[in-house]
Structures are given as C-alpha cells and as structure tokens.
Design an enzyme around this catalytic site. Structure first.
Site, PDB file in Angstrom:
ATOM      1  CG  ASP A  14      60.208  30.667 115.205  1.00  0.00           C
ATOM      2  OD1 ASP A  14      59.585  31.124 114.213  1.00  0.00           O
ATOM      3  OD2 ASP A  14      61.396  30.932 115.444  1.00  0.00           O
ATOM      4  CG  HIS A  29      29.850  33.780 111.210  1.00  0.00           C
ATOM      5  ND1 HIS A  29      29.785  32.775 112.144  1.00  0.00           N
ATOM      6  CD2 HIS A  29      29.139  34.810 111.740  1.00  0.00           C
ATOM      7  CE1 HIS A  29      29.052  33.181 113.174  1.00  0.00           C
ATOM      8  NE2 HIS A  29      28.650  34.405 112.955  1.00  0.00           N
ATOM      9  CG  ASP A  50      29.188  41.767 112.386  1.00  0.00           C
ATOM     10  OD1 ASP A  50      29.677  42.351 113.377  1.00  0.00           O
ATOM     11  OD2 ASP A  50      28.457  40.762 112.486  1.00  0.00           O
ATOM     12  CG  HIS A 109      21.245  35.579 112.625  1.00  0.00           C
ATOM     13  ND1 HIS A 109      20.868  36.645 113.405  1.00  0.00           N
ATOM     14  CD2 HIS A 109      21.448  36.094 111.382  1.00  0.00           C
ATOM     15  CE1 HIS A 109      20.867  37.744 112.682  1.00  0.00           C
ATOM     16  NE2 HIS A 109      21.200  37.445 111.441  1.00  0.00           N
ATOM     17  CG  HIS A 118      25.848  37.743 120.819  1.00  0.00           C
ATOM     18  ND1 HIS A 118      26.839  38.564 121.296  1.00  0.00           N
ATOM     19  CD2 HIS A 118      25.765  38.017 119.485  1.00  0.00           C
ATOM     20  CE1 HIS A 118      27.353  39.271 120.292  1.00  0.00           C
ATOM     21  NE2 HIS A 118      26.705  38.971 119.190  1.00  0.00           N
ATOM     22  CG  HIS A 125      29.349  35.232 120.247  1.00  0.00           C
ATOM     23  ND1 HIS A 125      29.555  34.335 119.239  1.00  0.00           N
ATOM     24  CD2 HIS A 125      28.894  36.365 119.641  1.00  0.00           C
ATOM     25  CE1 HIS A 125      29.237  34.893 118.064  1.00  0.00           C
ATOM     26  NE2 HIS A 125      28.839  36.120 118.295  1.00  0.00           N
ATOM     27  CD  GLU A 167      24.098  39.968 116.227  1.00  0.00           C
ATOM     28  OE1 GLU A 167      24.583  39.816 115.100  1.00  0.00           O
ATOM     29  OE2 GLU A 167      24.717  39.714 117.271  1.00  0.00           O
ATOM     30  NE  ARG A 201      25.044  40.547 111.297  1.00  0.00           N
ATOM     31  CZ  ARG A 201      25.607  39.820 110.342  1.00  0.00           C
ATOM     32  NH1 ARG A 201      24.877  39.033 109.580  1.00  0.00           N
ATOM     33  NH2 ARG A 201      26.908  39.880 110.130  1.00  0.00           N
ATOM     34  CD  GLU A 209      26.114  42.813 116.133  1.00  0.00           C
ATOM     35  OE1 GLU A 209      26.854  42.785 115.131  1.00  0.00           O
ATOM     36  OE2 GLU A 209      26.167  41.973 117.045  1.00  0.00           O
TER      37      GLU A 209
HETATM   38  N1  GLY Z   1      30.213  39.514 114.925  1.00  0.00           N
HETATM   39  C1  GLY Z   1      29.641  38.368 115.469  1.00  0.00           C
HETATM   40  C2  GLY Z   1      28.240  38.581 115.837  1.00  0.00           C
HETATM   41  O1  GLY Z   1      27.654  39.559 115.443  1.00  0.00           O
HETATM   42  O2  GLY Z   1      27.687  37.834 116.592  1.00  0.00           O
HETATM   43 MN    MN Z   2      28.483  41.412 114.920  1.00  0.00          MN
HETATM   44 MN    MN Z   3      26.881  40.123 117.421  1.00  0.00          MN
END
Ligand code: GLY
Ligand code: MN
Ligand code: MN
Length: 434
Positions: free
Chosen positions: A36, A239, A256, A346, A350, A357, A380, A402, A404
């Site tokens: 609950d 991810h 990230d 990738h 976005h 996103h 990114e 990466r 970003e």
């Molecule tokens: N953290 C998700 C992305 O970078 O799209």
């Molecule tokens: Mn990200």
């Molecule tokens: Mn992102």
C-alpha cells in the site's frame, strides 16, 4: 512558475481550439510502489503545464467562450481526516482561489456535471490511450449524450488529439520556462562538481550517486531520471542503473544525472578518470567525443535542421576512429555504411523540457525539423568500446565516454545551459585534484 504563465498557456490553447470545443485533461493517477506504499507523486506533464495543480484525482476542463466559466477544475474535496493522514488538499475553494480556475467542483460530482459541460460542444480535445480507465469514462459520457440526442441534446461529433497541440506548445520554451531550466541546470552542475571531487579509487558507484542526490535534495529538487553512475566496464552500458560497482584505479567513470526544478529537467553527462588522470587511450577517445560535441553544438542555430548536430558528431567520431585505427576505410564510406554505429550507437540528443525526453516532433512531413529559438535539446555524443569488441586491441577495452550538455536555440545561435561544468580534460584533472 507564476500563475499568469499557466493562464497564458490556457488562453493560447483555447484560442487554437476555438468555440464549440472542450478540452479534458485528467491528472495522473497515483502509482503504487508495492503493497500500500505509493511512489512520491509526480503530476502528468501536460496536465501540470496547463494547470500548475499538484494533486492527483483532478480533472481540468477548458471550454473556450463559455460565459459562466471557461476553465473548470474538478478536485478532491477537503477532508480533515484524510488530510491528517496524507497531507493538505486545495479543495474546490483553493482551486479557484490559488490556481486560477473560474469554477471548481468536487471530483466526486464529475459524472453529474461534466456531460452537461460537453453538451453542444462539437469537438472534444482529449489524449486517448494515456489513462485507459479515464478513456472509458470519457467515452461513456459521450455515449450518454448520444443516447439523449432525441431530446435535442447535441452530442460531440469529433475527438481531436489534444497532445498534438500541447506538445508543439511545450516544444517552445518561454522566458519563465528557460529560467526554470537554467536553475535545473545550475543545481545539476553543482551535483556533478561535487561528484567529481568525491571520486577516487576504493569508493563505490552508489556512494557517488549519494553525493549527487545530496546536492539535489539540499536544493529541494528530485532527479529527472535515475542517475547513471558507471565505472570501468559499466561505462559501456548506455542505461546502466545498478550503480553498485567499485571504483578502480585506471578506470573511467561515466555519470549521467540531472534534476527537475519546478518540473523542468536538466540532463548532464560527464566522463572522467577515477584516479584523476586520463590514460593515453582514455584521453584519445575522450578528445574525439569532446570535439564531436563541440562540432554538434556549433550546429545548433535557427534555420539548421534537427539532424545537423548529429551529422556533425558522426563525422568527427568517424574521422577520429579512423585516425586511431579503430575503423578502417574511407571516412565517407564508413559514414554511409554506418560503421561508426559499433562505437556510437545512439542519437546525438533529444528535446529537453518537462520530460527528460521531451515532447515535440523531430520530423515534419517526413523532413527533419528546422531548429527555432526557444527549443531546448541535449547534445550527447559518445564512444563505447566494451571488452571483447572484435578487431579492437585490449588496450581500448572498457572505455566508454559520453559528454552531454543542455542547449537552447537562441535568436543568434545557442546558449549552453550547463556550460559551467568542466569538460576539457585538463580542467577535469585540475578539479579532481582539488
Ligand atoms: N539520461 C538519459 C539521456 O541522456 O537521454
Ligand atoms: Mn543523460
Ligand atoms: Mn539525454
């Protein structure tokens, strides 16, 4: 966000809807975590975008041109006993007083009142498929009106996709929205700086995550998604979410993480060496990604297309990998064949906004969208070389990078909201040495 911002949004939407239309938006239902126990409530972005109303069990109704009330909110009634257990409620009185509704009713009365509001509206603006149980109720109200058609009631004739209009509005950020995004960026930058100073061999990925969360929560904000804190082989899992590995001398760490301020997200990635010094291989890969990121950001300006930053990043990454001998062949052919996808699988970014996103079309009429002032996107690019990558010497294995940043399209070009967070390799080494 000030009240007049929500009012401005409702007016814009109602102007687009025109007379003879009704928009219906339910709040997101609360979600159970287990037993609950529910998750911390997070309003639906579309609902909140128009209302600023933070409670569940609410329905917003807009009826442009209706003389008595154009904006009606159905909300939970006040209830001293429930409020003692679960917290305060605005109630119908608070909905009109504090949230700008022209009229408000208890949610328990919606079946009696809403069909009457729909009468003589020919078009219903509604997002089907998001909340299936509520879809059935909306269909039920319309069917009820159809059954009464012989008595002179004019039932709605047409359903129109509300999300289509709303998402195009949400794609263009106003000044107050950009201010919220700047704040979300600022707090996330501070969180990443804190994490960078904390990282050293022997510590754990979850301890780094705790530093990020500490910085978020001391600023009264929450994450905009579960942070990714991966070191060594985990940098190559896009991810990654376990965040439970040890930080080892000689490995990279990829973080990230972003937060949500006033329901606007930031989304930042930085990659750096656990020991505070890049190895030659790590630095070589890092510099390619950084150059790709700069090249992509350079392409963010009005008049360019959505895909221009991605194309720029792909070019730099392919050239860089050829130079290092990780790809073999002519750059032009490798790009055409998509050979870079082994390492960069990738997209370069976005839309960013209330959802990490964010909503908004990427193509219009089959063509990549033209960038316009007020749009916000992430840039990114990355290169990932997991252990076992065929044809790649072991010295390159387990390097995942990466970088970003969050970028606004401005009148003259762009603004990087997250520019205060270091990304030059020398600057990272300096910060980590502090
Ligand atoms: N953290 C998700 C992305 O970078 O799209
Ligand atoms: Mn990200
Ligand atoms: Mn992102």
């Amino acid at each position: 966000m000030r009240k007049d911002e929500f009012d401005r949004r409702r007016r814009r939407l109602m102007k687009m809807m025109g007379r003879g239309a009704i928009a219906i938006l339910p709040a997101a239902p609360e979600k159970l975590r287990n037993s609950d126990v529910s998750y911390r409530y997070r309003p639906d972005s579309d609902f909140y975008y128009l209302t600023g109303f933070p409670e569940p069990e609410a329905v917003a109704v807009l009826i442009p041109g209706r003389p008595q009330a154009e904006y009606v909110l159905f909300v939970r009634d006040r209830d001293p006993l429930r409020e003692t257990w679960d917290g305060r409620r605005a109630g119908p009185e608070g909905a009109t007083r504090d949230y700008g509704a022209d009229d408000a009713f208890p949610i328990s009365d919606i079946d009696d009142i809403l069909p009457g509001l729909m009468e003589n509206c020919s078009r219903v603006y509604y997002t089907m498929g998001l909340h299936p149980e509520f879809d059935q109720r909306v269909i039920g109200w319309v069917s009820g009106l159809k059954a009464k058609a012989r008595t002179g009631v004019q039932p709605p004739q047409e359903f129109v996709a509300l999300d289509h209009l709303l998402h195009d509005m949400r794609l263009f950020k106003s000044r107050p929205e950009l201010a919220a995004m700047r704040r979300a960026a600022e707090i996330a930058v501070a969180a990443h700086q804190r994490a960078m100073r904390f990282v050293r061999p022997g510590r754990m990925e979850y301890e780094v995550m705790a530093e990020l969360l500490h910085e978020f929560h001391r600023n009264n904000v929450d994450v905009s998604y579960h942070p990714i804190v991966g070191s060594g082989a985990n940098t190559c899992i896009l991810h990654y979410r376990d965040n439970d590995g040890p930080l080892r001398e000689g490995d990279l760490i990829l973080i990230d993480a972003g937060c949500e301020y006033d329901l606007y997200a930031s989304d930042i990635t930085r990659t750096f060496p656990v020991s505070g010094r890049f190895s030659p291989e790590q630095r070589a890969i890092y510099e390619i990604v950084l150059e790709a990121q700069y090249a992509a950001i350079e392409k963010v300006r009005p008049g360019n297309h959505w895909n221009d930053p991605h194309d720029a990043a792909v070019r730099v990454i392919t050239q860089g990998l050829v130079k290092l001998g990780l790809l073999k062949g002519k750059v032009q052919n490798l790009i055409r064949e998509g050979a870079y996808r082994t390492f960069f699988m990738h997209r370069t970014g976005h839309w960013l906004g209330m959802d990490v996103h964010d909503v908004g079309d990427y193509k219009i009429g089959g063509q990549w969208r033209v960038l316009e002032p007020g749009m916000v996107l992430t840039i990114e690019p990355g290169i990932y070389i997991p252990a076992g990558t065929k044809g790649v010497h072991t010295r390159w294995w387990n390097i995942g990078v990466r970088i970003e940043d969050d970028v606004v399209v401005t009148k003259d070009g762009h603004e990087v909201l997250t520019a205060d967070l270091v990304k030059e390799p020398d600057a990272i080494e300096q910060l980590m040495a502090q």
